[in-house]
Design an enzyme around this catalytic site. Structure first.
Site: not given
Ligand code: PLP
Length: 393
Positions: A212, A336
């Site tokens: 990808h 995060c």
């Protein structure tokens, strides 16, 4: 250039605001050349390649043909390709598989993707520092190889955050001298769209790629395991991939990955020149139009699609929100963790402070990037930085 609400199939709906997708390092849109050959294997040609039905050999043949293509694109023999469920799995197979067979410990650089770094940490390996451009510290590597316990060294070909290309041939030379029995693994996941992996990764016994990142589908990748390199499987079951990776083959994904590889190789040199020029225009434009803008690393040591910058006094998290509203997709030099933004380990390893790391953004270009995307970014980013500074004053 994309439009909000517009699918990749070209059906336009909703808000016609333009979108500049400058986030190709995390994932790229699929190439049409990869979508078309994939579709039959999601429909009529759905058979299990390991099955006994009359249709199964067709699926097997499709995998064999894809294996030939992937091997040629990566400069190895078809039997040296192990199809995996993506780059993370390929990296894990390389590290856990090599250590399981050879014993000892792994070594990697401090700027590896977490697929490598966390594997090396789990295996109680050693981590080697980098310089201010993100290039592996070769003296530190020599030090890490001392003691004769290192069995595998992992050095990525190109970095996912700042785009730095590593001197793999030098790493291999040092290994021959200081750890002749260790094998070299390279994570070529970000390198493949831009670099001739077949020639640059030749010193590595293990080479990981992920579809990808170059216009193929998500969830499929490959590990080159050069002949004579023992690697234990990390997934056990039906014994597919010559017992190196069990699990029913993702036929459609493998076929599409091979097609995306071929298309990438066909266009690579012209795309490197075209996208490299767009990246230069973007980086130079930001440096000249935004006060307090700094480029990360030495551009001449980076892959063509990477533009990494930081803006004094700006929090990248807030900047990304404004950019998203303005139609520019980018990423921050932070991750995060438990709701709090953590400074990127790559930037910290390169010597940036926490504040500098948290004011960095990555704009990653790809084969779908156009001049219009750069125009939009060169308008939106200075405006957003100015707006944030005005808010803070
Ligand atoms: N290695 C690098 C350098 C990457 O950039 C990525 C993905 O971002 C991976 C490994 C993981 O690949 P995948 O998403 O196919 O698991």
């Amino acid at each position: 250039m994309y439009w909000r609400g517009r699918s990749l199939g070209g059906v336009r709906s909703g808000d016609p605001t333009r979108i500049a997708y400058l986030d190709n390092a995390p994932t790229t849109p699929m190439r049409p050349e990869a979508v078309a050959p994939m579709l039959p294997f999601l429909a009529d040609r759905f058979r299990n390649p390991s099955g006994a039905h009359a249709e199964s050999p067709a699926a097997r043949q499709a995998i064999d043909e894809a294996r030939d293509v992937v091997a040629e694109c990566l400069g190895c023999q078809p039997g040296e390709i192990v199809f995996t469920g993506g780059g993370t799995e390929a990296d894990n197979l390389a590290l856990f598989g090599a250590v399981a067979r050879r014993g000892g410990i792994p070594v990697c650089t401090a700027v590896e993707h977490h697929a490598v770094l966390h594997s090396v940490q789990e295996l109680r390996g050693r981590v080697v520092g980098v310089d201010a451009d993100g290039v592996v510290d070769l003296d530190a590597l020599v030090g890490a190889l001392a003691g004769g316990t290192v069995s595998v060294v992992s050095v990525m070909l190109a970095n996912n955050e700042v785009g730095t290309i590593q001197p793999l041939a030098e790493v291999a030379r040092i290994m021959r001298e200081h750890a002749p029995n260790a094998v070299l693994h390279t994570d070529a996941v970000q390198a493949f769209p831009w670099l001739d992996v077949a020639s640059l990764a030749w010193p590595a016994e293990l080479v990981a790629v992920s579809a990808h990142k170059f216009g193929g589908p998500k969830g499929v990748g490959a590990l080159v395991v050069r002949s004579g390199t023992p690697v234990a499987p990390i997934i056990h079951g039906g014994g597919q991939e010559r017992d190196r990776r069990s699990g029913t083959h993702n036929v459609a994904g493998i076929v599409a990955m091979a097609a995306a590889m071929q298309a990438t190789l066909r266009d690579r040199s012209s795309e490197v020149a075209r996208v490299g020029a767009l990246r230069d225009r973007l980086a130079d434009g930001l440096l000249s139009s935004v006060p307090g803008a700094h480029e990360t690393g030495d551009r001449s040591k980076k892959i063509a699609g990477n533009c990494h910058v930081r803006f004094d006094g700006i929090e990248s998290e807030a900047l990304l929100v404004l950019l998203d509203e303005a139609g520019v997709c980018a990423s921050a030099g932070s991750a995060c963790a438990s709701g709090a933004m953590e400074p990127s380990q790559v930037l910290r390893a390169m010597g940036f402070t926490v504040a500098q790391s948290l004011s960095s953004v990555r704009l990653s270009l790809g084969v779908t990037t156009t001049e219009a995307d750069i125009d939009l970014a060169l308008k939106a980013i200075p405006d957003a930085v100015a707006a944030l500074r005005a808010r803070a004053s």
